[in-house]
Scaffold this motif. Structure first.
Motif, PDB file in Angstrom:
ATOM      1  N   GLY A  50      -1.796  -0.032  -4.703  1.00 49.08           N
ATOM      2  CA  GLY A  50      -2.682  -0.841  -3.814  1.00 49.08           C
ATOM      3  C   GLY A  50      -2.513  -2.502  -4.174  1.00 49.08           C
ATOM      4  O   GLY A  50      -2.994  -3.745  -4.512  1.00 49.08           O
ATOM      5  N   VAL A  51      -0.916  -1.970  -3.713  1.00 45.44           N
ATOM      6  CA  VAL A  51      -0.194  -3.490  -3.937  1.00 45.44           C
ATOM      7  C   VAL A  51      -0.148  -4.311  -2.576  1.00 45.44           C
ATOM      8  O   VAL A  51      -0.214  -5.039  -2.699  1.00 45.44           O
ATOM      9  CB  VAL A  51       1.267  -3.078  -4.379  1.00 45.44           C
ATOM     10  CG1 VAL A  51       2.619  -4.156  -4.119  1.00 45.44           C
ATOM     11  CG2 VAL A  51       1.678  -3.123  -5.381  1.00 45.44           C
ATOM     12  N   ILE A  52      -0.019  -3.743  -1.024  1.00 39.10           N
ATOM     13  CA  ILE A  52      -0.980  -4.081  -0.310  1.00 39.10           C
ATOM     14  C   ILE A  52      -1.915  -3.701   0.292  1.00 39.10           C
ATOM     15  O   ILE A  52      -2.346  -2.352   0.491  1.00 39.10           O
ATOM     16  CB  ILE A  52       0.389  -3.564   1.093  1.00 39.10           C
ATOM     17  CG1 ILE A  52       2.001  -4.302   0.745  1.00 39.10           C
ATOM     18  CG2 ILE A  52       0.198  -4.267   2.543  1.00 39.10           C
ATOM     19  CD1 ILE A  52       2.956  -4.300   0.892  1.00 39.10           C
ATOM     20  N   VAL A  53      -2.463  -4.150   0.426  1.00 34.06           N
ATOM     21  CA  VAL A  53      -4.107  -3.943   1.563  1.00 34.06           C
ATOM     22  C   VAL A  53      -4.090  -3.863   3.201  1.00 34.06           C
ATOM     23  O   VAL A  53      -3.591  -4.762   3.745  1.00 34.06           O
ATOM     24  CB  VAL A  53      -5.003  -4.669   1.077  1.00 34.06           C
ATOM     25  CG1 VAL A  53      -6.969  -4.584   1.743  1.00 34.06           C
ATOM     26  CG2 VAL A  53      -5.620  -4.972  -0.401  1.00 34.06           C
ATOM     27  N   PRO A  54      -4.246  -2.431   3.256  1.00 39.05           N
ATOM     28  CA  PRO A  54      -4.201  -2.163   4.825  1.00 39.05           C
ATOM     29  C   PRO A  54      -4.815  -2.992   5.597  1.00 39.05           C
ATOM     30  O   PRO A  54      -6.418  -3.247   5.417  1.00 39.05           O
ATOM     31  CB  PRO A  54      -4.330  -0.407   4.747  1.00 39.05           C
ATOM     32  CG  PRO A  54      -5.153  -0.235   3.921  1.00 39.05           C
ATOM     33  CD  PRO A  54      -4.727  -1.329   2.777  1.00 39.05           C
ATOM     34  N   MET A  55      -4.400  -3.199   6.929  1.00 38.82           N
ATOM     35  CA  MET A  55      -5.596  -3.946   7.971  1.00 38.82           C
ATOM     36  C   MET A  55      -6.215  -3.459   8.106  1.00 38.82           C
ATOM     37  O   MET A  55      -7.632  -3.605   8.003  1.00 38.82           O
ATOM     38  CB  MET A  55      -4.884  -4.366   8.640  1.00 38.82           C
ATOM     39  CG  MET A  55      -3.550  -5.696   8.552  1.00 38.82           C
ATOM     40  SD  MET A  55      -2.618  -5.354   7.750  1.00 38.82           S
ATOM     41  CE  MET A  55      -1.226  -6.822   7.990  1.00 38.82           C
ATOM     42  N   GLN A  56      -6.733  -2.281   8.322  1.00 41.52           N
ATOM     43  CA  GLN A  56      -7.319  -0.757   8.648  1.00 41.52           C
ATOM     44  C   GLN A  56      -6.925   0.440   7.832  1.00 41.52           C
ATOM     45  O   GLN A  56      -5.999   0.141   7.190  1.00 41.52           O
ATOM     46  CB  GLN A  56      -6.680  -0.365  10.032  1.00 41.52           C
ATOM     47  CG  GLN A  56      -7.317  -1.548  11.785  1.00 41.52           C
ATOM     48  CD  GLN A  56      -7.416  -1.308  12.646  1.00 41.52           C
ATOM     49  OE1 GLN A  56      -7.436  -0.135  12.877  1.00 41.52           O
ATOM     50  NE2 GLN A  56      -6.883  -1.989  13.450  1.00 41.52           N
ATOM     51  N   GLY A  57      -8.011   1.072   7.927  1.00 46.08           N
ATOM     52  CA  GLY A  57      -8.173   2.297   6.831  1.00 46.08           C
ATOM     53  C   GLY A  57      -8.211   1.634   5.423  1.00 46.08           C
ATOM     54  O   GLY A  57      -8.423   0.341   5.002  1.00 46.08           O
ATOM     55  N   GLN A  58      -8.141   2.994   4.554  1.00 47.23           N
ATOM     56  CA  GLN A  58      -8.215   2.634   2.948  1.00 47.23           C
ATOM     57  C   GLN A  58      -7.876   3.484   1.900  1.00 47.23           C
ATOM     58  O   GLN A  58      -7.058   4.297   2.871  1.00 47.23           O
ATOM     59  CB  GLN A  58      -9.898   2.276   2.546  1.00 47.23           C
ATOM     60  CG  GLN A  58     -10.433   3.310   2.438  1.00 47.23           C
ATOM     61  CD  GLN A  58     -12.208   3.553   2.261  1.00 47.23           C
ATOM     62  OE1 GLN A  58     -12.346   2.980   1.966  1.00 47.23           O
ATOM     63  NE2 GLN A  58     -12.964   4.861   2.722  1.00 47.23           N
ATOM     64  N   VAL A  59      -7.072   3.145   0.632  1.00 43.22           N
ATOM     65  CA  VAL A  59      -7.401   3.580   0.082  1.00 43.22           C
ATOM     66  C   VAL A  59      -7.674   4.362  -0.251  1.00 43.22           C
ATOM     67  O   VAL A  59      -8.765   3.729  -1.514  1.00 43.22           O
ATOM     68  CB  VAL A  59      -5.329   3.574  -0.813  1.00 43.22           C
ATOM     69  CG1 VAL A  59      -5.223   4.445  -2.079  1.00 43.22           C
ATOM     70  CG2 VAL A  59      -4.471   2.831   0.419  1.00 43.22           C
ATOM     71  N   THR A  60      -7.713   5.857  -1.175  1.00 47.11           N
ATOM     72  CA  THR A  60      -9.068   6.622  -1.850  1.00 47.11           C
ATOM     73  C   THR A  60      -8.463   7.254  -3.023  1.00 47.11           C
ATOM     74  O   THR A  60      -7.029   7.697  -3.201  1.00 47.11           O
ATOM     75  CB  THR A  60     -10.150   7.543  -1.521  1.00 47.11           C
ATOM     76  OG1 THR A  60      -9.414   8.492  -0.595  1.00 47.11           O
ATOM     77  CG2 THR A  60     -11.226   6.495  -0.211  1.00 47.11           C
ATOM     78  N   LEU A  61      -9.253   6.562  -4.213  1.00 47.66           N
ATOM     79  CA  LEU A  61      -9.120   7.664  -5.391  1.00 47.66           C
ATOM     80  C   LEU A  61      -9.746   8.512  -5.778  1.00 47.66           C
ATOM     81  O   LEU A  61     -10.492   8.361  -5.857  1.00 47.66           O
ATOM     82  CB  LEU A  61      -8.070   6.739  -6.403  1.00 47.66           C
ATOM     83  CG  LEU A  61      -7.244   7.213  -7.618  1.00 47.66           C
ATOM     84  CD1 LEU A  61      -6.203   8.277  -7.700  1.00 47.66           C
ATOM     85  CD2 LEU A  61      -7.391   6.071  -9.047  1.00 47.66           C
ATOM     86  N   ASP A  62      -9.389  10.033  -5.891  1.00 46.27           N
ATOM     87  CA  ASP A  62     -10.747  10.924  -6.245  1.00 46.27           C
ATOM     88  C   ASP A  62     -11.927  10.342  -5.337  1.00 46.27           C
ATOM     89  O   ASP A  62     -12.689  10.204  -5.681  1.00 46.27           O
ATOM     90  CB  ASP A  62     -10.598   9.987  -7.618  1.00 46.27           C
ATOM     91  CG  ASP A  62      -9.890  11.056  -8.814  1.00 46.27           C
ATOM     92  OD1 ASP A  62      -9.182  11.996  -8.055  1.00 46.27           O
ATOM     93  OD2 ASP A  62     -10.048  10.829  -9.720  1.00 46.27           O
ATOM     94  N   GLY A  63     -11.744  10.736  -4.340  1.00 45.02           N
ATOM     95  CA  GLY A  63     -12.735   9.455  -3.423  1.00 45.02           C
ATOM     96  C   GLY A  63     -13.399   8.563  -3.357  1.00 45.02           C
ATOM     97  O   GLY A  63     -14.133   7.968  -2.399  1.00 45.02           O
ATOM     98  N   ARG A  64     -12.883   7.635  -3.878  1.00 42.17           N
ATOM     99  CA  ARG A  64     -13.345   6.284  -4.133  1.00 42.17           C
ATOM    100  C   ARG A  64     -12.234   5.316  -3.560  1.00 42.17           C
ATOM    101  O   ARG A  64     -11.453   5.213  -3.890  1.00 42.17           O
ATOM    102  CB  ARG A  64     -13.560   5.785  -5.931  1.00 42.17           C
ATOM    103  CG  ARG A  64     -14.913   7.091  -6.289  1.00 42.17           C
ATOM    104  CD  ARG A  64     -14.960   6.746  -8.499  1.00 42.17           C
ATOM    105  NE  ARG A  64     -14.638   5.227  -8.220  1.00 42.17           N
ATOM    106  CZ  ARG A  64     -14.311   4.439  -9.814  1.00 42.17           C
ATOM    107  NH1 ARG A  64     -13.727   5.427 -10.312  1.00 42.17           N
ATOM    108  NH2 ARG A  64     -14.954   3.228  -9.990  1.00 42.17           N
ATOM    109  N   PRO A  65     -12.956   4.764  -3.276  1.00 42.65           N
ATOM    110  CA  PRO A  65     -12.308   3.194  -2.459  1.00 42.65           C
ATOM    111  C   PRO A  65     -11.298   2.584  -3.931  1.00 42.65           C
ATOM    112  O   PRO A  65     -11.722   1.646  -4.704  1.00 42.65           O
ATOM    113  CB  PRO A  65     -13.052   2.203  -2.047  1.00 42.65           C
ATOM    114  CG  PRO A  65     -14.123   2.952  -1.978  1.00 42.65           C
ATOM    115  CD  PRO A  65     -14.286   4.070  -2.976  1.00 42.65           C
TER     116      PRO A  65
END
Length: 271
Positions: A50-65
């Motif tokens: 979560g240090v860098i936020v992607p320009m596209q797409g997302q990171v999820t933790l246990d299905g939550r953004p």
């Protein structure tokens, strides 16, 4: 429970660092991120943290953004150690490791019994308990790395992200660190580590993710992800393979792909 990267695109200074990356990580597994210099490995790790936020797409933790989680919750669930991480001012080793308990404490609160126990466990696991009173400026680079790794372990988060954890360590402590990370994963923590040593990665990791040019080249077991074809494509090298005396299979990067060598006396010239 999972940590996922979905369609991640990262562009810095007009250059694509990561392109359309889709990965899902599960707890209880030790995953090695490998690839040539500039492949995007550390950037990928920073995106997961979560240090860098992607320009596209997302990171999820246990299905939550991941972006929807409060900073404190994210810090309790994802512990990260990046190259170049420092302390900032003179502290003892125990004080450094105790910083890992900050996500579990109220501001300015003293360490609780559970915090002290977590700090002790982390120092024992990284073999630095005997250094607890040493000041940070007196530590060697290897001792400092182990102290910072202990700080990350003291969080006791479900996820541990580590950038080049063996770089500053001597061979014995490299083996110790890799065995430690594998042991942490066996205890149920999801471990993702950026690694340059393919021999260690193949020996200790359950899964290898290969990046090159910001793209995913391979993802699988060490045998699946570090084939001769992939080593040639991603790294431009060939490898020697064999079996150690304990029955463990090993891989050893040996030469540049297609390299011709000319020996003159005791000097080998590659070209």
């Amino acid at each position: 429970m999972s940590l996922g990267l979905h369609g991640a695109q990262v562009t810095l200074d007009g250059q694509d660092i990561l392109s359309d990356i889709d990965l899902t990580f599960r707890p209880g597994r030790f995953v090695g991120l490998v690839g040539p210099n500039g492949a995007g490995k550390t950037t990928l790790l920073r995106v997961l943290a979560g240090v860098i936020v992607p320009m596209q797409g997302q990171v999820t933790l246990d299905g939550r953004p991941l972006s929807g989680l409060a900073r404190e919750e994210r810090a309790r669930r994802i512990a990260a150690l990046f190259q170049g991480a420092g302390v900032g001012w003179p502290m003892t080793v125990r004080e450094i490791v105790a910083l890992g308990r900050l996500p579990h404490r109220r501001a300015f609160a003293s360490l609780a019994e559970a915090d002290d126990a977590a700090v002790e466990r982390a120092m024992v696991r990284t073999d630095i308990a005997h250094l607890d009173a040493r000041a940070e400026p007196t530590l060697s680079s290897g001792e400092r790395m182990r102290a910072l790794l202990a700080r990350a372990l003291a969080v006791e988060a479900p996820w541990l992200l580590v950038d080049e954890p063996v770089t500053a360590l001597d061979p014995a402590h490299q083996l110790d660190a890799m065995a430690l990370l594998r042991g942490v994963s066996r205890d149920g923590t999801g471990v993702v580590a950026v690694l340059h040593d393919l021999t260690l990665a193949a020996r200790f990791c359950d899964r290898i993710v290969v990046l090159a040019g910001g793209r995913l080249v391979a993802d699988g077991t060490p045998e699946e992800a570090l084939t001769d074809v992939i080593l040639n494509e991603a790294f431009g090298v060939t490898a020697e393979r064999g079996w150690a005396s304990d029955g463990t299979r090993y891989i050893l990067p040996w030469a540049r792909s297609g390299a011709q060598t000319e020996e003159r006396d005791d000097v080998t010239i590659t070209g």
